[in-house]
Each structure stands twice: as structure tokens, then as C-alpha cells.
Enzyme design. Structure first.
Site, PDB file in Angstrom:
ATOM      1  N   ALA A 190       0.833  -1.203   0.000  1.00 49.67           N
ATOM      2  CA  ALA A 190       0.000   0.000   0.000  1.00 49.67           C
ATOM      3  C   ALA A 190       0.864   1.248   0.000  1.00 49.67           C
ATOM      4  O   ALA A 190       1.796   1.386   0.790  1.00 49.67           O
ATOM      5  CB  ALA A 190      -0.906   0.008   1.224  1.00 49.67           C
ATOM      6  N   CYS A 203      -2.687 -10.089   4.965  1.00 54.56           N
ATOM      7  CA  CYS A 203      -2.581  -8.822   5.693  1.00 54.56           C
ATOM      8  C   CYS A 203      -2.723  -9.054   7.202  1.00 54.56           C
ATOM      9  O   CYS A 203      -3.730  -9.609   7.652  1.00 54.56           O
ATOM     10  CB  CYS A 203      -3.651  -7.842   5.215  1.00 54.56           C
ATOM     11  SG  CYS A 203      -3.490  -6.220   5.977  1.00 54.56           S
ATOM     12  N   LYS A 242      -2.157 -15.217  -2.021  1.00 49.46           N
ATOM     13  CA  LYS A 242      -1.030 -14.909  -1.137  1.00 49.46           C
ATOM     14  C   LYS A 242      -1.520 -15.017   0.294  1.00 49.46           C
ATOM     15  O   LYS A 242      -2.561 -14.457   0.648  1.00 49.46           O
ATOM     16  CB  LYS A 242      -0.477 -13.507  -1.407  1.00 49.46           C
ATOM     17  CG  LYS A 242       0.797 -13.192  -0.608  1.00 49.46           C
ATOM     18  CD  LYS A 242       1.450 -11.903  -1.098  1.00 49.46           C
ATOM     19  CE  LYS A 242       2.806 -11.687  -0.413  1.00 49.46           C
ATOM     20  NZ  LYS A 242       2.644 -11.203   0.971  1.00 49.46           N
TER      21      LYS A 242
END
Length: 373
Positions: free
Chosen positions: A21, A104, A144
Site C-alpha cells: 500500500a 494482511c 497470497k
């Protein structure tokens, strides 16, 4: 070494730029792509924002005319919304490859059941993958993920088998749990175990690749089919030149002088200005890169500060002109970059760990503009 095969796509060298990000926008991807081949993934976007055609999101997935293949990473928690987003990408030719983020570890994501928390819910994870693959048409869908939530709640082997069963084209594993965040040492042995568990599809290794030699060791030790590089390329787009050389069997490594680094910094800021259409915005965005570019070089504190607080291209260039262009590449900088601290705990929704097979979709605000993995 073989090329990376993702469905009909063939990627050489088998190297992937991890979406980050605020980092892997079009300008940074351009700098990396010019150094060597591979797959360069744009910043992660949320499926809800995409299907709602959020203006900011649509700008984030713009690709340059020379970007091929075009790669998008999606983050979503609702199978229906994920399916709609993937179908939109396929039907409107927005990209050539779709990656799904389940890595994340950011608390405001995991506390809502997203990111690295989600694969614990096996049936929900399966439903998301099924909808993504079913709606992708000919586009390859990859995943992922991390090892799991913590050492008591590992999910990567179960998730790997589910991914194979649902037609996913490849899996990238970051060898850390969510609680580790980016601290400690990545568990490359877990990457090897996943590769043994899912021999049907490519497995990519991620975690603690700070140099091309690290990538070579990871591939030798784990048998993985390629590598995913994130924080190791911060302030170092030329790492992709090293990785390309490594994949070709060459020991040649790029070691730019401070003058070459300064020229890259100048170009990076200029590309951001062109991309954003606002010089103040671009220069402010570039500030976070200054420390990464200058890591290890001898640069006075006052000059570092002025570069990191520049408000215009002219101000930035004035500072860059004061750098010693002949200063050689420093030793010892093939080391961790970015935040490395582990977490005390993983924030999860109430009762999240009670039933690993619960199919309930997390709350609507689970999709936030946050990336990582």
C-alpha cells in the site's frame, strides 16, 4: 531454472513484486520493471470498492501501455462480492492476472475477520476461492497468504489443499504468522512443507529476501517455484536487476553509486508527479522513500531532514544536488527494511476461533484500504 507458469501466463524470471500500500503504484512499478522482468503487482484494492467503481480505486488500477502482464491484487471477505469483482476484471479487460490477499496482518483488518485471519474459516476461504475462479474466465487466480494466525492456529497446509481443489493457479506463502507481523525470522521450512503438500501448482516463497542471494538460497532450500519480494526492494528498484541476473545464473549484482541513487530518486518523484497530477501531493508521497533510498550512505542529518521534508521538486532536487555522487554503494545494507516488530496478539472478531468451518461472512466494514502480507 524454469519460468513461472500461471495458467496461460508465462513469467520470466519467476519473480513477483509484492503489492504494498502506498508503494507499488505505477511509478514504482515502472522503476522496478525497467531493471528486470517478472510479475509486478499493483497496490491491493478492495473488491467492494471495485464493484462500486470507487474513483480512487479505479485510478489505482491504471496500467502503463508497456505493463504486461497486468496484475491486480484483491482483498475481499464476501464470496459474492469477490466473484463480482473478478468477473468485472475479466469482462472489462482490466488485468491479465488476479491475486487474492489473505496475508494482511494489520489489526484493523484481522479484527474484522479479513486478511490473515480469514483462512482459519476453511469453508469461507473455499467459497471465496470458488467464486473467484468461477468468474475469472481465462485469467489465472492466485493466492497470497501467511502460515496462520499464530503457532497454535496454523492454516497454510489446509488452505493450500483447498486452493488446489478450487483451481487456484499458484500460492505465495509468507513464512510468518499474523502475530509475527514482520518481526522475527521467516520460516522458510514452512514454504518447503507447502511445496511438498501441493505439488500440483507453483508455490512462491516470501519473507526475508533482502538480496538476490537470499532468493537463490530460498529456492534451493525450499524447492519453491519463484519468489515474492516486498520490503527488500524499498528504495532499491535495482534489486530486480540482481534477481534477473541470479535467475540467469549470473553472479553480477547492481551496486549503484550515490549519484545513480540520487538520479533514481529524482525520476521517482517526477513519475509520481506525472501520475498524481499534483506536484505537492507527489513530493509529499515521495518523502517516505527518502530513508530507504539513502540507507547506509553517509549523508548528514540536516540534508536527510531537508530531503525528507521537501515540498517541491525544485526543493528536492536542490537537496539531491548536495549528495556526493561518487560515494560508492555501502556494505551491509542487504538487511531488513521497513517495520520489523512483532505483535503482542492478533486482534480477531469475538468468537472467531470457536468454529473453523463457520461460513458466516465478516461484517461489511471488513474491507478497508489497507494492504500488506
Amino acid at each position: 531454472m524454469e519460468s513461472l507458469k500461471l495458467g496461460s501466463l508465462e513469467v520470466w524470471p519467476p519473480v513477483v513484486l509484492a503489492p504494498m500500500a502506498g508503494i507499488t503504484n505505477a511509478p514504482f512499478r515502472t522503476l522496478c520493471r525497467e531493471q528486470g522482468g517478472g510479475l509486478f503487482v499493483c497496490e491491493m484494492i478492495t473488491t467492494r470498492a471495485l464493484v462500486e467503481r470507487n474513483a480512487k480505486t479505479l485510478k489505482m488500477i491504471r496500467f502503463g501501455p508497456r505493463e504486461n502482464p497486468r496484475s491486480i491484487q484483491l482483498y475481499g471477505v464476501d464470496p459474492v462480492t469477490v466473484g463480482r469483482a473478478v468477473r468485472m476484471i475479466a469482462e472489462e479487460d482490466l488485468a491479465d492476472h488476479v491475486d487474492l490477499n489473505f496475508g494482511c496482518p494489520v489489526p484493523k483488518v484481522t479484527r474484522r475477520g479479513g486478511g490473515s485471519a480469514l483462512p482459519y474459516k476453511r469453508n469461507l476461504f473455499r467459497a471465496i476461492l470458488r467464486e473467484a475462479v468461477r468468474n475469472a474466465g481465462t485469467l489465472p487466480v492466485t493466492v497470497k497468504m501467511r502460515k496462520g494466525i499464530d503457532d497454535d492456529h496454523l492454516t497454510y497446509l489446509d488452505a493450500g489443499r483447498i486452493a488446489v481443489e478450487e483451481g487456484v493457479a499458484a500460492i505465495a506463502l509468507h513464512g510468518r504468522t499474523a502475530i509475527q507481523h514482520y518481526g522475527g525470522t521467516a520460516d522458510w521450512a514452512a514454504i518447503a512443507r507447502l511445496k511438498e503438500s501441493v505439488p500440483e501448482i507453483p508455490v512462491l516463497g516470501n519473507g526475508d529476501i533482502w538480496s538476490a542471494d537470499d532468493a537463490r538460497r530460498m529456492m534451493d532450500l525450499t524447492g519453491c517455484d519463484g519468489v515474492v519480494v516486498g520490503r527488500g526492494c524499498l528504495g532499491r528498484p535495482w534489486l530486480f536487476a540482481d534477481l534477473a541476473a541470479m535467475c540467469e545464473g549470473s553472479g553480477e549484482r547492481r551496486r549503484p553509486s550515490l549519484g545513480e541513487v540520487a538520479a533514481t530518486m529524482d525520476r521517482h518523484a517526477a513519475l509520481l508527479t506525472e501520475c498524481f497530477g499534483s506536484e505537492p501531493h507527489a513530493v509529499a508521497d515521495f518523502r517516505k522513500h527518502v530513508g530507504w533510498y539513502l540507507k547506509g550512505f553517509v549523508v548528514g542529518a540536516d540534508l536527510r531532514r531537508r530531503l525528507a521534508t521537501a515540498e517541491s521538486l525544485a526543493g528536492l532536487r536542490e537537496g539531491l544536488a548536495e549528495l556526493d555522487p561518487a560515494q560508492p554503494w555501502p556494505d551491509g545494507v542487504d538487511a531488513p527494511r521497513g517495520k520489523t516488530h512483532p505483535r503482542d496478539r492478533v486482534h480477531l472478531p469475538a468468537g472467531w476461533l470457536d468454529d473453523p468451518y463457520d461460513l458466516a461472512v465478516p461484517e461489511a466494514d471488513a474491507e478497508l484500504d489497507t494492504s500488506g502480507g
